[in-house]
Design a protein around this motif. Structure first.
Motif, PDB file in Angstrom:
ATOM      1  N   UNK A   3       0.843  -1.198   0.000  1.00  0.00           N
ATOM      2  CA  UNK A   3       0.000   0.000   0.000  1.00  0.00           C
ATOM      3  C   UNK A   3       0.872   1.240   0.000  1.00  0.00           C
ATOM      4  N   UNK A   4       0.283   2.339  -0.431  1.00  0.00           N
ATOM      5  CA  UNK A   4       0.935   3.645  -0.330  1.00  0.00           C
ATOM      6  C   UNK A   4      -0.055   4.598   0.328  1.00  0.00           C
ATOM      7  N   UNK A   5       0.469   5.614   0.975  1.00  0.00           N
ATOM      8  CA  UNK A   5      -0.395   6.606   1.614  1.00  0.00           C
ATOM      9  C   UNK A   5      -0.696   7.735   0.627  1.00  0.00           C
ATOM     10  N   UNK A   6      -1.965   7.849   0.271  1.00  0.00           N
ATOM     11  CA  UNK A   6      -2.434   8.949  -0.568  1.00  0.00           C
ATOM     12  C   UNK A   6      -3.746   9.456   0.021  1.00  0.00           C
ATOM     13  N   UNK A   7      -4.110  10.702  -0.259  1.00  0.00           N
ATOM     14  CA  UNK A   7      -5.306  11.271   0.375  1.00  0.00           C
ATOM     15  C   UNK A   7      -6.608  10.596  -0.071  1.00  0.00           C
ATOM     16  N   UNK A   8      -7.492  10.448   0.892  1.00  0.00           N
ATOM     17  CA  UNK A   8      -8.876  10.055   0.655  1.00  0.00           C
ATOM     18  C   UNK A   8      -9.719  11.011   1.489  1.00  0.00           C
ATOM     19  N   UNK A   9     -10.484  11.857   0.833  1.00  0.00           N
ATOM     20  CA  UNK A   9     -11.210  12.933   1.512  1.00  0.00           C
ATOM     21  C   UNK A   9     -10.258  13.769   2.367  1.00  0.00           C
ATOM     22  N   UNK A  20       0.622   8.106  -7.906  1.00  0.00           N
ATOM     23  CA  UNK A  20      -0.293   8.787  -8.823  1.00  0.00           C
ATOM     24  C   UNK A  20      -1.460   7.875  -9.197  1.00  0.00           C
ATOM     25  N   UNK A  21      -1.180   6.594  -9.432  1.00  0.00           N
ATOM     26  CA  UNK A  21      -2.246   5.657  -9.779  1.00  0.00           C
ATOM     27  C   UNK A  21      -3.191   5.445  -8.601  1.00  0.00           C
ATOM     28  N   UNK A  22      -2.629   5.310  -7.389  1.00  0.00           N
ATOM     29  CA  UNK A  22      -3.468   5.109  -6.204  1.00  0.00           C
ATOM     30  C   UNK A  22      -4.320   6.345  -5.916  1.00  0.00           C
ATOM     31  N   UNK A  23      -3.742   7.524  -6.115  1.00  0.00           N
ATOM     32  CA  UNK A  23      -4.494   8.757  -5.910  1.00  0.00           C
ATOM     33  C   UNK A  23      -5.660   8.847  -6.885  1.00  0.00           C
ATOM     34  N   UNK A  24      -5.424   8.452  -8.121  1.00  0.00           N
ATOM     35  CA  UNK A  24      -6.502   8.484  -9.115  1.00  0.00           C
ATOM     36  C   UNK A  24      -7.653   7.567  -8.698  1.00  0.00           C
ATOM     37  N   UNK A  25      -7.311   6.398  -8.154  1.00  0.00           N
ATOM     38  CA  UNK A  25      -8.340   5.480  -7.666  1.00  0.00           C
ATOM     39  C   UNK A  25      -9.126   6.131  -6.531  1.00  0.00           C
ATOM     40  N   UNK A  26      -8.430   6.733  -5.583  1.00  0.00           N
ATOM     41  CA  UNK A  26      -9.114   7.354  -4.441  1.00  0.00           C
ATOM     42  C   UNK A  26      -9.989   8.522  -4.868  1.00  0.00           C
ATOM     43  N   UNK A  27      -9.571   9.255  -5.862  1.00  0.00           N
ATOM     44  CA  UNK A  27     -10.405  10.355  -6.358  1.00  0.00           C
ATOM     45  C   UNK A  27     -11.703   9.819  -6.954  1.00  0.00           C
ATOM     46  N   UNK A  28     -11.607   8.689  -7.640  1.00  0.00           N
ATOM     47  CA  UNK A  28     -12.824   8.054  -8.162  1.00  0.00           C
ATOM     48  C   UNK A  28     -13.688   7.541  -7.013  1.00  0.00           C
ATOM     49  N   UNK A  29     -13.059   6.965  -5.989  1.00  0.00           N
ATOM     50  CA  UNK A  29     -13.798   6.484  -4.816  1.00  0.00           C
ATOM     51  C   UNK A  29     -14.571   7.631  -4.177  1.00  0.00           C
ATOM     52  N   UNK A  30     -13.922   8.760  -3.985  1.00  0.00           N
ATOM     53  CA  UNK A  30     -14.586   9.928  -3.399  1.00  0.00           C
ATOM     54  C   UNK A  30     -15.802  10.344  -4.232  1.00  0.00           C
ATOM     55  N   UNK A  31     -15.600  10.421  -5.520  1.00  0.00           N
ATOM     56  CA  UNK A  31     -16.664  10.853  -6.425  1.00  0.00           C
ATOM     57  C   UNK A  31     -17.892   9.967  -6.311  1.00  0.00           C
ATOM     58  N   UNK A  32     -17.681   8.649  -6.262  1.00  0.00           N
ATOM     59  CA  UNK A  32     -18.809   7.731  -6.228  1.00  0.00           C
ATOM     60  C   UNK A  32     -19.470   7.672  -4.855  1.00  0.00           C
ATOM     61  N   UNK A  33     -18.696   7.789  -3.792  1.00  0.00           N
ATOM     62  CA  UNK A  33     -19.276   7.810  -2.448  1.00  0.00           C
ATOM     63  C   UNK A  33     -20.177   9.025  -2.277  1.00  0.00           C
TER      64      UNK A  33
END
Length: 303
Positions: free
Chosen positions: A192-198, A251-264
């Protein structure tokens, strides 16, 4: 366990609208009885939505437990309803994205989220497309047997892939198959890597990009929504992620989290907030959740 599953099998023969009401009633009970899980969900909502009022967060929290109660019956519906009856609940959009990948002989990482509707969403999509599912063996053998059969019944050649069996997953992807995968939970510091989620540093798995790269697969987002008024479910297969992966883990993990935020944000009441999403912290940072309350087993006297 068999008795409980049998009772659940009997109950799910009731009309769909009645099951939704029973689910909400069960969720009300869960809200009042499951104090530890309620606290986890409350903390998650405070961390992710500090801009919301306390009243708004409390409303979402109560609705979320209602959604969790409904999820029990949705699980049973997915496993046991006759296929024709089940299919009537689905409104599917974007199925052509899976069809195009299949025509090109390219595997698909069907990237999903842990919404409370995930079980029935996967079942409804499984009636229209061959999707293998990530699978975690249950500790109870009876439940595990029923769960596995329920998940594999919607198309004859679908298989449940053990979550740790990376080799089988990559083999399926290289054969041009689709794999259901949800990267939105905390699986620890490893891989895992630490990237922002919300806005909060979150341990985010890098496996989505790895599977896409090694499996030569497209990453196709997939979501499902429980519609109001017993109308069923809207399933959306989104277009494949363009230029993914980029080769940069963060960068890839951040892109995933941005999509997660959008859908939540589209349906926060239906997300699985009871998971300890932020349990793994950067060095020196304390966990936001209270320690688990472990029940002590009473020792039997040696009389």
């Amino acid at each position: 366990m068999w008795l409980g599953l049998g009772l659940l099998w009997l109950v799910i023969h009731l009309p769909f609208a009645v099951l939704l009401k029973l689910g909400r009633l069960l969720g009300w009970g869960m809200y009042h009885l499951m104090r530890e899980r309620r606290e986890i969900a409350r903390i998650n909502l405070e961390l992710c939505f500090p801009q919301w009022s306390a009243e708004q967060r409390n409303r979402v929290l109560r609705e979320n437990f209602a959604s969790n109660g409904i999820a029990l019956f949705e699980m049973a519906i997915a496993w046991w309803w006759p296929p024709r009856r089940l299919a009537k609940l689905a409104q599917i959009e974007g199925l052509e994205h899976l069809q195009q990948a299949a025509a090109a002989g390219q595997g698909v990482v069907l990237m999903s989220l842990h919404f409370t509707t995930l079980e029935i969403g996967a079942a409804l999509l499984g009636q229209r497309a061959t999707i293998d599912g990530m699978y975690r063996e249950h500790r109870n053998a009876a439940f595990d047997y029923v769960q596995r059969r329920g998940r594999e019944r919607h198309n004859a050649d679908a298989i449940a892939v053990e979550r740790e069996d990376v080799r089988s997953m990559l083999k399926s992807l290289r054969k041009g198959r689709g794999i259901w995968y949800a990267p939105d939970q905390d699986y620890g510091r490893k891989a895992s890597v630490f990237v922002p989620l919300f806005g909060i540093p979150a341990a985010t798995v890098t496996a989505t990009a790895t599977f896409a790269r090694l499996g030569k697969a497209r990453v196709v987002p997939f979501t499902q929504t429980r519609l109001p008024g017993a109308q069923g479910y809207r399933l959306t297969v989104h277009p494949p992620l363009a230029n993914f992966p980029q080769g940069d883990e963060e960068a890839d993990a951040l892109r995933i989290n941005q999509w997660v935020e959008q859908e939540i944000l589209r349906q926060p009441e239906q997300y699985m907030w009871v998971h300890r999403r932020f349990k793994t912290r950067p060095e020196g940072e304390a966990r936001p959740y209270p320690k688990r309350q472990r029940r002590r087993r009473k020792r039997k006297s040696g009389n």
